[in-house]
Design a protein around this motif. Structure first.
Motif, mmCIF file in Angstrom:
data_model
loop_
_atom_site.group_PDB
_atom_site.id
_atom_site.type_symbol
_atom_site.label_atom_id
_atom_site.label_comp_id
_atom_site.label_asym_id
_atom_site.label_seq_id
_atom_site.Cartn_x
_atom_site.Cartn_y
_atom_site.Cartn_z
ATOM 1 N N SER B 179 -31.814 15.875 3.068
ATOM 2 C CA SER B 179 -30.883 14.738 3.065
ATOM 3 C C SER B 179 -31.621 13.478 3.500
ATOM 4 O O SER B 179 -31.321 12.379 3.018
ATOM 5 C CB SER B 179 -29.675 15.019 3.954
ATOM 6 O OG SER B 179 -29.992 14.863 5.302
ATOM 7 N N GLU B 180 -32.620 13.626 4.375
ATOM 8 C CA GLU B 180 -33.416 12.462 4.794
ATOM 9 C C GLU B 180 -34.087 11.804 3.579
ATOM 10 O O GLU B 180 -34.106 10.572 3.457
ATOM 11 C CB GLU B 180 -34.480 12.923 5.800
ATOM 12 C CG GLU B 180 -35.300 11.809 6.399
ATOM 13 C CD GLU B 180 -36.355 12.322 7.370
ATOM 14 O OE1 GLU B 180 -36.800 13.492 7.215
ATOM 15 O OE2 GLU B 180 -36.734 11.567 8.271
ATOM 16 N N VAL B 181 -34.635 12.620 2.685
ATOM 17 C CA VAL B 181 -35.266 12.102 1.466
ATOM 18 C C VAL B 181 -34.267 11.261 0.672
ATOM 19 O O VAL B 181 -34.576 10.158 0.213
ATOM 20 C CB VAL B 181 -35.795 13.268 0.597
ATOM 21 C CG1 VAL B 181 -36.063 12.818 -0.837
ATOM 22 C CG2 VAL B 181 -37.054 13.866 1.210
ATOM 23 N N LEU B 182 -33.041 11.774 0.522
ATOM 24 C CA LEU B 182 -32.038 11.073 -0.275
ATOM 25 C C LEU B 182 -31.547 9.805 0.430
ATOM 26 O O LEU B 182 -31.318 8.778 -0.216
ATOM 27 C CB LEU B 182 -30.881 12.019 -0.613
ATOM 28 C CG LEU B 182 -31.264 13.123 -1.611
ATOM 29 C CD1 LEU B 182 -30.245 14.259 -1.598
ATOM 30 C CD2 LEU B 182 -31.381 12.560 -3.023
ATOM 31 N N HIS B 183 -31.392 9.873 1.759
ATOM 32 C CA HIS B 183 -31.009 8.666 2.500
ATOM 33 C C HIS B 183 -32.066 7.571 2.322
ATOM 34 O O HIS B 183 -31.746 6.406 2.085
ATOM 35 C CB HIS B 183 -30.842 8.970 3.994
ATOM 36 C CG HIS B 183 -29.542 9.626 4.353
ATOM 37 N ND1 HIS B 183 -28.326 8.998 4.199
ATOM 38 C CD2 HIS B 183 -29.263 10.857 4.853
ATOM 39 C CE1 HIS B 183 -27.353 9.820 4.600
ATOM 40 N NE2 HIS B 183 -27.899 10.958 4.993
ATOM 41 N N VAL B 184 -33.344 7.971 2.428
ATOM 42 C CA VAL B 184 -34.422 6.982 2.292
ATOM 43 C C VAL B 184 -34.474 6.458 0.850
ATOM 44 O O VAL B 184 -34.624 5.254 0.623
ATOM 45 C CB VAL B 184 -35.776 7.579 2.737
ATOM 46 C CG1 VAL B 184 -36.931 6.644 2.374
ATOM 47 C CG2 VAL B 184 -35.768 7.836 4.246
ATOM 48 N N ALA B 185 -34.327 7.349 -0.133
ATOM 49 C CA ALA B 185 -34.321 6.911 -1.540
ATOM 50 C C ALA B 185 -33.196 5.906 -1.776
ATOM 51 O O ALA B 185 -33.371 4.922 -2.507
ATOM 52 C CB ALA B 185 -34.164 8.119 -2.463
ATOM 53 N N ALA B 186 -32.048 6.143 -1.147
ATOM 54 C CA ALA B 186 -30.922 5.202 -1.270
ATOM 55 C C ALA B 186 -31.294 3.857 -0.648
ATOM 56 O O ALA B 186 -31.044 2.798 -1.240
ATOM 57 C CB ALA B 186 -29.673 5.793 -0.604
ATOM 58 N N ASP B 187 -31.910 3.881 0.536
ATOM 59 C CA ASP B 187 -32.324 2.628 1.194
ATOM 60 C C ASP B 187 -33.346 1.881 0.328
ATOM 61 O O ASP B 187 -33.319 0.646 0.247
ATOM 62 C CB ASP B 187 -32.932 2.913 2.569
ATOM 63 C CG ASP B 187 -31.881 3.356 3.587
ATOM 64 O OD1 ASP B 187 -30.671 3.232 3.292
ATOM 65 O OD2 ASP B 187 -32.271 3.837 4.672
ATOM 66 N N LEU B 188 -34.253 2.621 -0.301
ATOM 67 C CA LEU B 188 -35.269 1.989 -1.156
ATOM 68 C C LEU B 188 -34.620 1.356 -2.382
ATOM 69 O O LEU B 188 -35.050 0.308 -2.869
ATOM 70 C CB LEU B 188 -36.332 3.014 -1.569
ATOM 71 C CG LEU B 188 -37.185 3.561 -0.418
ATOM 72 C CD1 LEU B 188 -38.034 4.743 -0.894
ATOM 73 C CD2 LEU B 188 -38.081 2.473 0.172
ATOM 74 N N THR B 189 -33.556 2.000 -2.876
ATOM 75 C CA THR B 189 -32.822 1.448 -4.018
ATOM 76 C C THR B 189 -32.085 0.175 -3.590
ATOM 77 O O THR B 189 -32.051 -0.815 -4.325
ATOM 78 C CB THR B 189 -31.874 2.530 -4.583
ATOM 79 O OG1 THR B 189 -32.658 3.695 -4.862
ATOM 80 C CG2 THR B 189 -31.211 2.079 -5.868
ATOM 81 N N ASP B 190 -31.529 0.209 -2.389
ATOM 82 C CA ASP B 190 -30.920 -1.024 -1.860
ATOM 83 C C ASP B 190 -31.950 -2.150 -1.771
ATOM 84 O O ASP B 190 -31.615 -3.322 -1.921
ATOM 85 C CB ASP B 190 -30.343 -0.773 -0.455
ATOM 86 C CG ASP B 190 -29.055 0.045 -0.496
ATOM 87 O OD1 ASP B 190 -28.294 -0.110 -1.475
ATOM 88 O OD2 ASP B 190 -28.818 0.832 0.433
ATOM 89 N N ALA B 191 -33.200 -1.781 -1.495
ATOM 90 C CA ALA B 191 -34.251 -2.795 -1.343
ATOM 91 C C ALA B 191 -34.852 -3.223 -2.684
ATOM 92 O O ALA B 191 -35.766 -4.043 -2.716
ATOM 93 C CB ALA B 191 -35.349 -2.265 -0.418
#
Lengths: 324, 324
Positions: B179-191
C-alpha cells in the motif's frame, strides 16, 4: 466524488435490494456489485445478486461470486423476479443492458430503481440516477458509497473494489488512471486487498490452450500504415480447444508496437461473417469506424459485425480507418 | 522508511556529488539518480551523473536523461574522474557494480561515499550506507530522501520516481506492491507524473522488429511439467534485425499461463553456448537452479551461461528445476 443524498437515503430507508450487473459481466460490474452487497449487509440490509450470464471462471476469485443468481435459477432461491421491488443497476444504466431476453424484461415489477454507472446514458431509466461518465470505474463510485454509508471496508469488499478498478484502468495503465484512482487503490490495499494476488488472478491465469491460441493469433499479424490486423478463425479455436471467450483482450497486444495507432481483430463467426474488434491509441475515433458499418462503442474501443470475404472486409476496414 | 540523519547531513553539508548508476541501467537506477540530482540542484548543490553504459533508448523519456555522462565522455565536461570527491551509488552498493572496467575503478579517488540501495549487500562499501532490501524500489527511498530534505517534488522528479517504482514493481503487479507503493505513486501523480504516458513509454513503445522477434520466440514454446522453455537463436535475431537488448522481459510472458511455475529462456550466444534466464512464480528458488550451473540471482529471477548442445542444456535445466 460525492454520492447523492437521495441514493444514500434509498439504501438507508429500504430493506431489500436486487443488485443487477450488465450482460457479459466484467470485473467492474461484478466486483462493484459484490462490494455494494457486502456493505449493505453490514448495515442490516438484504441483497439479491442478479446476473444474466454465469460469472466467468476468471472472476471466480472475487469473494462472494457464488452468490450471483442467473434469471434461470432465481426460483431456486424461493423468489420470483416480480417479488423484487427495489433494484440497483451497477455499471449499466438501463434494464436492456441487464438482459436482452424480453420474457425476463416483462417480469420486472419495480417500485424504485437506482442506477450507479460511469457509462454514457442513452435512455433516462432510473428513479435515482448517479452517473459519472468521467469516473474511471464504477468500483470507484461504490467505494465512495460505502464510505458515505459509514461502513468500514472489509477485506472482501476491498478485494472486489480493487479488482473492479484494476480491470477498468488496465491495471493502472490507461489514461483514466488519475491520482484519485491510485489513492483509492492504496486505501483498498490498506483494507486487505493484495495487488499481487489480484493481478495474478487477472493476468496470469490463462489456460495453456488459450496461450496456444494467442500465439496462433499473433502469427496472423499484418501491419499496414499503422494499422495492425490479426485474425481468429473457427479452425484455430477448434485446433486449440478454445472458445470465443478466450480471445478477450487479444486485440490489445499489437498496441505494444510504438507505431501502431489502431489494432483490429477479426473473429470468424461463420462463412464470410466476422466479428470485428477495434482498439485505438491516440486520436483515431474507432467508434466512428464501427458506426460506418452499423456497429458502435467508445472512441478508443469499438466493435461491429461485418459480412464478406476476409480480404474484402479487411480492405473496407483499412479504407475506413484511413479516412478518419 | 526514514533516511538516516547522516545521509541527509551529507547532502546538506557537501556541495558537489557524483551520482552513479549500476551497469546495464534500468528504470529504477536511472529514474532514482535523476530525481535525486534534480532535488539536490533545488537546494543549490551541483551533481554529475555517471553511467557505465549509454542510457537505453526506451528510457530517453526520463526528464534529464541527456545529462548522464559515460566514463568515456567525462573529459568532455572538463573534469577527470579523480576530481570527484563525493560519490552516491544509486540502486547498487559497490563500485564494481558501477563498472567492471578495472582501469576506471583505479581512477576513483574518493573522500566520502554514500550508498542508497534495496539490493542485498556482498561487500561493506560506503562510508554512509542506507540499504533496505525490503524496499520495493530505490525510487521509493529517494522519494523519502527528497521529502526529508524539504524539497518540493517537481513534475520532472515525480516522473522519474514514478517510472523507477513502476519498473521495479512490474507496474504494480509484483508481490512488492505494498500500500505504501500505491500511496507514493498517488502522491507522485499529484505532483505531475502521468501514469498513462509513463506506461505507454515503458510498455507500448516496441519496434515492429522487436514484436516480430517476440512472436518468433513464442513459437518456440515448449512446456513440460509446469516449466515453459523458449529459445532465441542468432538466426532469429538476424532475421528480424534485432539485438539481444530486444529480448528483455520476453521470459516473463509464459508466466501468463496458470500452470507455469518456472519460465526459462535460452539465448544462443555462440555455437553450443547459451545465456539462460529463469523466472519463477511461486515456491521454486531459481537462484539455486542458476547456482547449480555457476550462475546467480534472486529467488524468482536468476540467470546463468551454460555450454552444451541445446537439447542437453534443456534437459539439465529441467532436471535441476524438478529437483528444487
Amino acid at each position: 466524488m460525492v454520492p447523492p443524498a437521495e441514493l444514500l437515503n434509498f439504501f438507508r430507508n429500504e430493506d431489500y435490494f436486487l443488485i443487477a450487473t450488465h450482460m457479459s459481466p466484467d470485473g467492474d460490474t461484478l466486483g462493484s456489485s459484490l462490494a455494494l452487497s457486502l456493505a449493505l449487509q453490514k448495515i442490516g440490509k438484504k441483497t439479491f445478486l442478479l446476473n444474466n450470464d454465469m460469472v466467468p471462471k476468471e472472476y471466480a476469485f472475487l469473494p462472494g461470486y457464488e452468490r450471483f443468481h442467473t434469471f434461470e435459477n432465481i426460483q431456486d432461491s424461493g423468489y420470483r423476479l416480480q417479488d423484487f421491488k427495489r433494484i440497483v443497476l451497477i455499471d449499466c444504466n438501463d434494464l436492456d443492458r441487464v438482459t436482452d431476453d424480453k420474457s425476463w424484461l416483462s417480469n420486472f415489477n419495480l417500485q424504485t430503481s437506482a442506477v450507479i454507472d460511469h457509462h454514457e446514458t442513452e435512455k433516462p431509466f432510473g428513479d435515482i440516477r448517479w452517473i459519472i461518465p468521467d469516473s474511471p470505474a464504477t468500483g470507484l463510485m461504490i467505494f465512495y458509497v460505502i464510505k458515505a454509508l459509514g461502513v468500514d471496508l472489509s477485506e472482501d469488499m476491498a478485494i472486489n473494489l480493487y479488482a473492479a478498478i484494476a480491470v477498468d484502468t488496465g491495471n493502472f495503465r490507461y489514461g483514466n488512471t488519475t491520482s484519485e484512482v491510485l489513492h483509492v487503490a492504496a486505501d483498498l490495499t490498506d483494507a486487505g486487498a493484495r495487488p499481487h494476488i489480484i493481478s495474478t488472478e487477472l493476468y496470469e491465469s490463462w489456460t495453456e490452450s488459450r496461450f496456444r491460441l494467442f500465439i496462433k493469433t499473433l502469427n496472423t499479424l499484418q501491419i499496414e500504415d499503422g494499422i495492425a490486423i490479426t485474425t481468429v478463425t473457427r479452425k484455430m479455436l477448434a485446433e486449440t480447444s478454445t472458445s470465443p471467450d478466450d480471445i478477450e483482450n487479444f486485440v490489445s497486444y499489437p498496441r505494444t508496437i510504438k507505431d501502431i495507432n489502431v489494432s483490429v481483430l477479426l473473429r470468424e463467426i461463420d462463412d464470410n461473417y466476422y466479428k470485428v474488434s477495434l482498439r485505438s491509441k491516440d486520436s483515431i475515433n474507432v467508434a466512428r469506424v464501427a458506426a460506418a458499418f452499423g456497429g458502435g462503442g467508445h472512441k478508443s474501443a469499438a466493435g461491429v459485425r461485418i459480412k464478406g470475404d476476409i480480404e474484402t472486409v479487411k480492405a473496407k476496414l483499412i479504407k475506413q480507418i484511413k479516412s478518419e
